[in-house]
Design a protein around this motif. Sequence first.
Motif: not given
Length: 222
Positions: A9-14, A55-62
Amino acid sequence: MKKNISLVIADDHEIFRDGLALMLNKQEDMSLVGQAGNGRELIQLVADKKPDLVLTDIKMPYLDGIAASRIMLQQHPDLKIICLSMYEEENLIVEMLEAGAKGYLLKNADKKEILDAIFTVYEGNIFYCKHTSARLASLIVKSKFDPHKKHPETLFTQREREIIRLICRQHTAQEIGEQLYLRKRTVEGYRTRILEKMEVKNTAGVVVFALKHSLISEQDIA
């Protein structure tokens, strides 16, 4: 034999990521093998862990989920990707699908829908969030995303086409039965067969398929 679906999973909101991880870790037939906080981390994690599904967020840093998906699928063509989005990100959802994602979920999706999405995509099918708006369905239809290889002109009977139109207008099985003089259980049987033929899981999938193949028009769901 039980499935054991490996996930990243990937999301910049911990906090959101930890909540999702907690739920997934409780599933006996799934194995969460890693978490990422941005697109670069995600690409590296997938290379290291080689999961079945992301499962990944769309808006993420970098690096955002769209760019990361393109890179991951170049490196791992069999990887399954589901994007996580907010209500206002409809254009970005379409870009994610065009980049190779096989499903999408709103971030407020409940546990059942998240698990349904994972199993659906893992099995090679497309998952459309049940809260898909008419606007998003229209955007998907007009996009380059077209997973459906079947020819609807030979797939559906005239009765099924009538029921498809009423399903797309959000009518219940009871209401459809009353309009077409059919028993509710008969309508439910038709609905099951329609979903199987379209290889979709819910009304949102029926709407997108029907629009994509001109079984209905946008005016039918306006």
